[in-house]
Design a protein around this motif. Sequence first.
Motif, PDB file in Angstrom:
ATOM      1  N   ALA A 297      33.389  48.332  30.370  1.00 41.78           N
ATOM      2  CA  ALA A 297      33.689  46.892  30.365  1.00 41.78           C
ATOM      3  C   ALA A 297      32.425  46.085  30.682  1.00 41.78           C
ATOM      4  O   ALA A 297      32.216  45.009  30.117  1.00 41.78           O
ATOM      5  N   GLU A 298      31.592  46.592  31.580  1.00 42.13           N
ATOM      6  CA  GLU A 298      30.335  45.910  31.896  1.00 42.13           C
ATOM      7  C   GLU A 298      29.413  45.856  30.680  1.00 42.13           C
ATOM      8  O   GLU A 298      28.625  44.926  30.538  1.00 42.13           O
ATOM      9  N   ALA A 299      29.538  46.848  29.781  1.00 39.25           N
ATOM     10  CA  ALA A 299      28.712  46.885  28.579  1.00 39.25           C
ATOM     11  C   ALA A 299      29.195  45.899  27.517  1.00 39.25           C
ATOM     12  O   ALA A 299      28.434  45.540  26.624  1.00 39.25           O
TER      13      ALA A 299
ATOM     14  N   PHE B 139      30.686  33.445  33.314  1.00 38.18           N
ATOM     15  CA  PHE B 139      32.070  33.433  33.760  1.00 38.18           C
ATOM     16  C   PHE B 139      32.278  34.330  34.977  1.00 38.18           C
ATOM     17  O   PHE B 139      31.599  35.343  35.124  1.00 38.18           O
ATOM     18  N   GLY B 140      33.259  33.952  35.808  1.00 37.10           N
ATOM     19  CA  GLY B 140      33.612  34.759  36.966  1.00 37.10           C
ATOM     20  C   GLY B 140      35.110  34.748  37.188  1.00 37.10           C
ATOM     21  O   GLY B 140      35.810  33.837  36.737  1.00 37.10           O
ATOM     22  N   CYS B 141      35.602  35.782  37.853  1.00 30.01           N
ATOM     23  CA  CYS B 141      37.022  35.881  38.166  1.00 30.01           C
ATOM     24  C   CYS B 141      37.174  36.550  39.520  1.00 30.01           C
ATOM     25  O   CYS B 141      36.432  37.477  39.848  1.00 30.01           O
TER      26      CYS B 141
ATOM     27  N   GLY C 167      30.974  38.069  33.948  1.00 24.14           N
ATOM     28  CA  GLY C 167      30.629  38.547  32.620  1.00 24.14           C
ATOM     29  C   GLY C 167      30.286  37.415  31.682  1.00 24.14           C
ATOM     30  O   GLY C 167      30.399  36.233  32.031  1.00 24.14           O
ATOM     31  N   PRO C 168      29.901  37.776  30.463  1.00 19.15           N
ATOM     32  CA  PRO C 168      29.518  36.765  29.474  1.00 19.15           C
ATOM     33  C   PRO C 168      30.710  36.004  28.896  1.00 19.15           C
ATOM     34  O   PRO C 168      30.534  34.947  28.300  1.00 19.15           O
ATOM     35  N   THR C 169      31.929  36.540  29.082  1.00 14.48           N
ATOM     36  CA  THR C 169      33.145  35.875  28.619  1.00 14.48           C
ATOM     37  C   THR C 169      34.184  35.915  29.738  1.00 14.48           C
ATOM     38  O   THR C 169      34.138  36.781  30.614  1.00 14.48           O
ATOM     39  N   ALA C 170      35.137  34.996  29.675  1.00 16.81           N
ATOM     40  CA  ALA C 170      36.208  34.982  30.679  1.00 16.81           C
ATOM     41  C   ALA C 170      37.050  36.261  30.640  1.00 16.81           C
ATOM     42  O   ALA C 170      37.377  36.802  31.700  1.00 16.81           O
TER      43      ALA C 170
ATOM     44  N   ALA D 178      35.131  39.052  32.457  1.00 16.27           N
ATOM     45  CA  ALA D 178      35.101  38.792  33.905  1.00 16.27           C
ATOM     46  C   ALA D 178      36.449  39.142  34.530  1.00 16.27           C
ATOM     47  O   ALA D 178      36.508  39.799  35.573  1.00 16.27           O
ATOM     48  N   ALA D 179      37.546  38.733  33.889  1.00 13.35           N
ATOM     49  CA  ALA D 179      38.874  39.023  34.422  1.00 13.35           C
ATOM     50  C   ALA D 179      39.176  40.514  34.373  1.00 13.35           C
ATOM     51  O   ALA D 179      39.716  41.083  35.322  1.00 13.35           O
ATOM     52  N   LEU D 180      38.810  41.164  33.270  1.00 17.35           N
ATOM     53  CA  LEU D 180      39.042  42.605  33.138  1.00 17.35           C
ATOM     54  C   LEU D 180      38.298  43.374  34.220  1.00 17.35           C
ATOM     55  O   LEU D 180      38.848  44.283  34.855  1.00 17.35           O
TER      56      LEU D 180
END
Length: 125
Positions: free
Chosen positions: A11-13, A85-87, A102-105, A108-110
């Motif tokens: 997911a980080e990738a 983005f952050g969650c 992450g670069p997308t919401a 970040a949520a995942l």
Amino acid sequence: MDALDRLIAEAEAGASYALDVEIAQALVPQIIVMRRNSDDTGNEPHTYRCFSTKLDDALWLGDALVPGCFWHVAKGRLTASEPLFGCQLLFGADEVLAEGEGPTAPIAALLAVLRARRALGKEQP
């Protein structure tokens, strides 16, 4: 590295359909269906949930794996090097269970959901 660590690293990738299928198979196998291959040579596992690209699906996963959590999703950065983005997943008003950036919401949520699962010490549902 265990299965959950591997999913977090993937997911980080970044987002991918293959990651979504792996997450579904590992953590919510009841949503997996079989679908015919495009070349009609057989069936393959499929999920209609896109955890890494749709925020609603990432948060659905959070509700399925860590019921009772509150969450905050935000856009913005303090420095240019931070992800946009952050969650955060929280229990109550002030206990942060896990965070993701992450670069997308959805990513970040995942990441926050998978890390919350790790924080609770759970590998399988």
